[in-house]
Design a protein around this motif. Structure first.
Motif, PDB file in Angstrom:
ATOM      1  N   PHE A  88       3.326   7.526  19.463  1.00 45.31           N
ATOM      2  CA  PHE A  88       2.522   7.643  19.149  1.00 45.31           C
ATOM      3  C   PHE A  88       1.726   6.092  18.810  1.00 45.31           C
ATOM      4  O   PHE A  88       2.991   5.122  18.760  1.00 45.31           O
ATOM      5  N   HIS A  89       0.668   5.813  19.044  1.00 45.62           N
ATOM      6  CA  HIS A  89      -0.296   4.952  19.027  1.00 45.62           C
ATOM      7  C   HIS A  89      -0.933   4.234  17.394  1.00 45.62           C
ATOM      8  O   HIS A  89      -0.976   5.347  16.732  1.00 45.62           O
ATOM      9  N   THR A  90      -0.527   3.141  16.251  1.00 47.52           N
ATOM     10  CA  THR A  90      -1.495   2.791  16.012  1.00 47.52           C
ATOM     11  C   THR A  90      -1.633   1.673  15.168  1.00 47.52           C
ATOM     12  O   THR A  90      -0.958   1.089  15.600  1.00 47.52           O
ATOM     13  N   ASN A  91      -2.605   1.375  14.813  1.00 44.10           N
ATOM     14  CA  ASN A  91      -2.865   0.362  13.800  1.00 44.10           C
ATOM     15  C   ASN A  91      -2.825  -0.059  12.543  1.00 44.10           C
ATOM     16  O   ASN A  91      -3.612  -1.187  11.591  1.00 44.10           O
ATOM     17  N   GLU A  92      -2.508   1.012  11.906  1.00 47.92           N
ATOM     18  CA  GLU A  92      -2.465   1.228  10.666  1.00 47.92           C
ATOM     19  C   GLU A  92      -1.297   0.904   9.778  1.00 47.92           C
ATOM     20  O   GLU A  92       0.271   1.374  10.408  1.00 47.92           O
ATOM     21  N   ALA A  93      -0.827   0.593   8.873  1.00 51.09           N
ATOM     22  CA  ALA A  93       0.279   0.478   8.203  1.00 51.09           C
ATOM     23  C   ALA A  93      -0.092   0.807   6.622  1.00 51.09           C
ATOM     24  O   ALA A  93      -0.922   0.425   6.204  1.00 51.09           O
ATOM     25  N   PHE A  94       1.612   1.242   5.581  1.00 49.43           N
ATOM     26  CA  PHE A  94       1.548   1.776   4.533  1.00 49.43           C
ATOM     27  C   PHE A  94       2.418   0.961   3.617  1.00 49.43           C
ATOM     28  O   PHE A  94       3.431   0.233   4.018  1.00 49.43           O
ATOM     29  N   SER A  95       1.974  -0.056   2.226  1.00 51.81           N
ATOM     30  CA  SER A  95       2.491  -0.795   1.875  1.00 51.81           C
ATOM     31  C   SER A  95       3.252  -0.244   0.178  1.00 51.81           C
ATOM     32  O   SER A  95       2.041   1.029  -0.178  1.00 51.81           O
ATOM     33  N   MET A  96       4.602   0.378   0.388  1.00 54.77           N
ATOM     34  CA  MET A  96       5.137   0.417  -0.454  1.00 54.77           C
ATOM     35  C   MET A  96       5.497  -0.367  -1.832  1.00 54.77           C
ATOM     36  O   MET A  96       5.579  -0.940  -1.872  1.00 54.77           O
ATOM     37  N   ILE A  97       5.374   0.256  -3.377  1.00 50.43           N
ATOM     38  CA  ILE A  97       6.417  -0.666  -4.055  1.00 50.43           C
ATOM     39  C   ILE A  97       6.663   0.711  -5.265  1.00 50.43           C
ATOM     40  O   ILE A  97       5.842   1.093  -5.465  1.00 50.43           O
ATOM     41  N   TYR A  98       8.079  -0.154  -5.608  1.00 51.36           N
ATOM     42  CA  TYR A  98       8.989   1.024  -6.646  1.00 51.36           C
ATOM     43  C   TYR A  98       8.513   0.005  -8.025  1.00 51.36           C
ATOM     44  O   TYR A  98       9.287  -1.007  -7.817  1.00 51.36           O
ATOM     45  N   SER A  99       8.337   1.139  -9.011  1.00 49.74           N
ATOM     46  CA  SER A  99       7.982  -0.008  -9.867  1.00 49.74           C
ATOM     47  C   SER A  99       9.394   0.785 -10.437  1.00 49.74           C
ATOM     48  O   SER A  99       9.797   1.027 -10.847  1.00 49.74           O
ATOM     49  N   CYS A 100      10.276  -1.369 -11.183  1.00 45.05           N
ATOM     50  CA  CYS A 100      11.389  -0.726 -11.063  1.00 45.05           C
ATOM     51  C   CYS A 100      11.723  -0.660 -12.756  1.00 45.05           C
ATOM     52  O   CYS A 100      10.416  -0.604 -13.933  1.00 45.05           O
ATOM     53  N   LYS A 101      12.530  -0.161 -13.316  1.00 47.23           N
ATOM     54  CA  LYS A 101      12.677   0.728 -14.447  1.00 47.23           C
ATOM     55  C   LYS A 101      12.491  -0.355 -16.128  1.00 47.23           C
ATOM     56  O   LYS A 101      11.758  -0.531 -16.935  1.00 47.23           O
ATOM     57  N   CYS A 102      12.801  -1.732 -15.243  1.00 47.94           N
ATOM     58  CA  CYS A 102      12.589  -2.581 -16.150  1.00 47.94           C
ATOM     59  C   CYS A 102      11.174  -3.616 -16.881  1.00 47.94           C
ATOM     60  O   CYS A 102      10.902  -3.294 -17.392  1.00 47.94           O
TER      61      CYS A 102
END
Length: 364
Positions: free
Chosen positions: A106-120
């Motif tokens: 598998f080849h790719t030039n894309e990346a995914f940015s993940m953000i987890y919103s904390c309970k605070c």
């Protein structure tokens, strides 16, 4: 805290989980299964933002609906859980290790940015519970009935009046108001009820939903176009869509029941296994591929120069050539084949009825 579930013989997790902990390591959210939305590798770096949210970056091969594909031994195969490394051949980030097979990995030039919103960030602010401003205690609560005949002042006195008569008048004033004012002064502060303080803090913060990643339209890929099976095999690609790769099937031309998915089949047959040459001969199969049959060679053990291809060699020996019967006798070898030895017959010249097999006869 993030972790993955995996079988004992697996290479990568099949499910990914997140849970939020407090400063003492206690779980303050429910355990969230985020398998259909994101993933990470064991060496992924996570960063805590100033807001308390957690962020990381990764990439993966996507299913048709955009979710990560991590199912082993299916169209995307065995590289679904590997982390990505930069490849210097111009392919951008690659999934797993490149090899020389058509299509590679598998080849790719894309990346995914993940953000987890904390309970605070979801906690309800606690309001100010300080006591309200005290109400003045020197405000008159009743209208005096012994007001002198002079006009009643319009403002509430702030101090003790100095002109109050010391004696009680003997006459009833005629200009005393007959009704007590009903209006309440508007500049007297009222007691403000404090805002109730919440009695409990939510124990579970809902995770921020991960938006669906749009799936780009990709061209169809016929994996058989580059002849990945090689000589002596036929190739079939049951699904040429971009989303379904590594599913081509190789079948041996000599035996269609011998197949393999995503790679050349093992098309071999040792023709010497059935001992086609027989006793007294050596069999050699120079090419065991199914496309090269009837090429085995039989060679006589007594004379390896006597050979035959695809059949048993003619290995003859005339046992009478050494004159085993001796003088006064004739010799006959009924079967010259190598497999039939010690069958020569000696016959007395003086009496043909006197014979012996495999040795001189007793001639009188």
């Amino acid at each position: 805290l993030g972790w993955g579930d995996m079988a004992a013989d697996a290479y990568y997790p099949s499910r990914y989980w997140l849970v939020e902990l407090d400063g003492d390591g206690n779980e303050i959210t429910s355990r969230m299964d985020v398998t259909s939305a994101t993933m990470w590798s064991e060496d992924a770096e996570w960063a805590t933002l100033g807001s308390g949210d957690v962020a990381w970056a990764h990439t993966w091969k996507r299913n048709v609906d955009g979710s990560p594909n991590r199912v082993g031994q299916t169209p995307y195969g065995k590289e679904a859980g590997k982390s990505c490394t930069w490849n210097g051949n111009g392919y951008g980030y690659t999934w797993g290790t490149l090899d020389d097979r058509p299509g590679g990995r598998f080849h790719t030039n894309e990346a995914f940015s993940m953000i987890y919103s904390c309970k605070c960030n979801d906690e309800t602010p606690v309001p100010d519970t300080t006591a309200p401003t005290a109400v003045p205690t020197d405000v008159p609560t009743a209208v005096p009935t012994d007001v002198p005949t002079t006009a009643v002042p319009t403002a509430v006195p702030t101090g003790v009046p100095t002109n109050i008569p010391t004696g009680v008048p003997t006459g009833v004033p005629t200009n005393v108001p007959t009704a007590v004012p009903t209006a309440v002064p508007t500049d007297i502060p009222a007691t403000v009820a404090p805002t109730p303080v919440p009695t409990g803090v939510p124990t579970t913060a809902a995770p921020t939903p991960v938006p669906d990643t749009p799936v780009p339209t990709q061209a169809d890929v016929d994996e058989c176009a580059s002849t990945p099976c090689g000589k002596g095999q036929s190739c079939t690609d049951p699904d040429v869509s971009y989303a379904s790769q590594h599913d081509f099937v190789c079948a041996c031309d000599g035996d269609k029941s011998i197949t393999k998915t995503d790679g050349p089949a093992t098309c071999e047959k040792d023709e010497c296994g059935t001992n086609p040459c027989g006793t007294g001969q050596t069999c050699t199969d120079p090419d065991m591929s199914l496309t090269s049959l009837k090429d085995f060679v039989c060679a006589c053990d007594k004379d390896m120069s006597v050979q035959a291809t695809g059949a048993a060699a003619t290995c003859e020996i005339d046992e009478c050539s050494t004159d085993p019967c001796g003088m006064g006798q004739s010799c006959t070898d009924p079967n010259l084949s190598y497999a039939s030895q010690h069958d020569f017959v000696c016959t007395c010249d003086s009496d043909k009825s006197i014979t012996k097999i495999d040795g001189p006869a007793t001639c009188s």
